[in-house]
Design a protein around this motif. Structure first.
Motif, PDB file in Angstrom:
ATOM      1  N   GLY A 195      -6.366   3.930   1.713  1.00  0.00           N
ATOM      2  CA  GLY A 195      -7.197   3.016   1.191  1.00  0.00           C
ATOM      3  C   GLY A 195      -8.187   2.126   2.370  1.00  0.00           C
ATOM      4  N   ALA A 196      -6.930   1.867   3.158  1.00  0.00           N
ATOM      5  CA  ALA A 196      -7.549   1.114   4.467  1.00  0.00           C
ATOM      6  C   ALA A 196      -8.569   1.620   4.932  1.00  0.00           C
ATOM      7  N   ASP A 234     -13.296   8.244   6.595  1.00  0.00           N
ATOM      8  CA  ASP A 234     -13.184   8.319   5.405  1.00  0.00           C
ATOM      9  C   ASP A 234     -12.818   9.903   5.340  1.00  0.00           C
ATOM     10  N   LEU A 278     -10.561   4.237   4.040  1.00  0.00           N
ATOM     11  CA  LEU A 278     -11.722   4.508   3.217  1.00  0.00           C
ATOM     12  C   LEU A 278     -12.587   3.227   3.194  1.00  0.00           C
ATOM     13  N   LEU A 279     -11.877   2.041   3.147  1.00  0.00           N
ATOM     14  CA  LEU A 279     -12.452   0.635   3.309  1.00  0.00           C
ATOM     15  C   LEU A 279     -13.384   0.478   4.438  1.00  0.00           C
ATOM     16  N   GLY A 293     -13.526   6.033  -2.937  1.00  0.00           N
ATOM     17  CA  GLY A 293     -12.097   5.966  -2.292  1.00  0.00           C
ATOM     18  C   GLY A 293     -11.451   4.942  -2.967  1.00  0.00           C
ATOM     19  N   THR A 294     -11.994   3.947  -3.261  1.00  0.00           N
ATOM     20  CA  THR A 294     -11.319   2.544  -4.088  1.00  0.00           C
ATOM     21  C   THR A 294     -10.821   3.288  -5.308  1.00  0.00           C
ATOM     22  N   TRP A 295     -11.670   3.940  -6.075  1.00  0.00           N
ATOM     23  CA  TRP A 295     -11.264   4.366  -7.396  1.00  0.00           C
ATOM     24  C   TRP A 295     -10.095   5.202  -7.407  1.00  0.00           C
ATOM     25  N   ALA A 318     -17.022   4.408  -0.048  1.00  0.00           N
ATOM     26  CA  ALA A 318     -15.932   3.237  -0.137  1.00  0.00           C
ATOM     27  C   ALA A 318     -15.589   3.098  -1.567  1.00  0.00           C
ATOM     28  N   ILE A 319     -16.657   3.371  -2.346  1.00  0.00           N
ATOM     29  CA  ILE A 319     -16.299   2.989  -3.921  1.00  0.00           C
ATOM     30  C   ILE A 319     -15.542   4.150  -4.548  1.00  0.00           C
ATOM     31  N   VAL A 350      -7.876   5.557  -4.609  1.00  0.00           N
ATOM     32  CA  VAL A 350      -6.816   5.172  -4.283  1.00  0.00           C
ATOM     33  C   VAL A 350      -6.039   4.253  -5.401  1.00  0.00           C
ATOM     34  N   ARG A 351      -6.916   3.689  -6.345  1.00  0.00           N
ATOM     35  CA  ARG A 351      -6.096   2.953  -7.511  1.00  0.00           C
ATOM     36  C   ARG A 351      -5.581   3.893  -8.532  1.00  0.00           C
TER      37      ARG A 351
END
Length: 158
Positions: free
Chosen positions: A80-81, A91, A83-84, A41-43, A38-39, A45-46
């Motif tokens: 992103g959705a 994932d 991955l969260l 993936g967030t990076w 999740a972490i 996606v950003r």
């Protein structure tokens, strides 16, 4: 019907993967893996989102078709959705959608199924009306009090 199948199949796949992977590596490592994906993936996606926004701005400034950058941005948002959402299957799909080559493939598959009738950039053609010399407007009369005007202006001289 496909949406119902997806809402039924995805949780079943996730539960199965949690049981299988949790049994193989243990509960603690399974939870650590879910949090780390999740972490990460967030990076990702950003960073991918910033790139997609710059491509979208570039297509607007060059007056190009913005369809592809918009679709890429939508797929990045969807990834992103995914991955969260905790789970290994979501994932995996989320990380796949972050790969530009996969997004291009998905975009081409979507484009083959969607038919765009027209697309136009630049100034719109001027519509002609039957009486082009008529200007529509509203007016109201203003009564002038000549005694209040101290200095006559050229606008009020008759």
């Amino acid at each position: 019907m496909w949406l119902f199948i997806a809402f039924l199949a995805v949780p079943l796949i996730e539960i199965t993967l949690f049981i299988q992977i949790g049994g193989a590596i243990g509960l603690g490592w399974t939870l650590v893996t879910v949090v780390l994906t999740a972490i990460a993936g967030t990076w990702l996606v950003r960073n991918q989102g910033i790139l997609a926004i710059s491509q979208l701005k570039s297509s607007f400034s060059d007056l190009k078709d913005p369809t592809e950058p918009l679709v890429h941005g939508a797929m990045i948002l969807f990834s992103g959705a995914l991955l969260l959402t905790p789970g290994f299957f979501t994932d995996a799909i989320g990380f796949l959608l972050l790969v530009p080559a996969v997004r291009v493939f998905v975009f081409k598959a979507i484009r083959a199924r969607v038919n765009v009738q027209t697309f136009q950039t630049g100034p719109q053609p001027r519509r002609s009306y039957p009486d082009d010399d008529i200007i529509d407007g509203e007016y109201s009369e203003v009564a002038q009090d000549r005694d209040r005007i101290k200095r006559p202006s050229k606008w009020t001289d008759h």
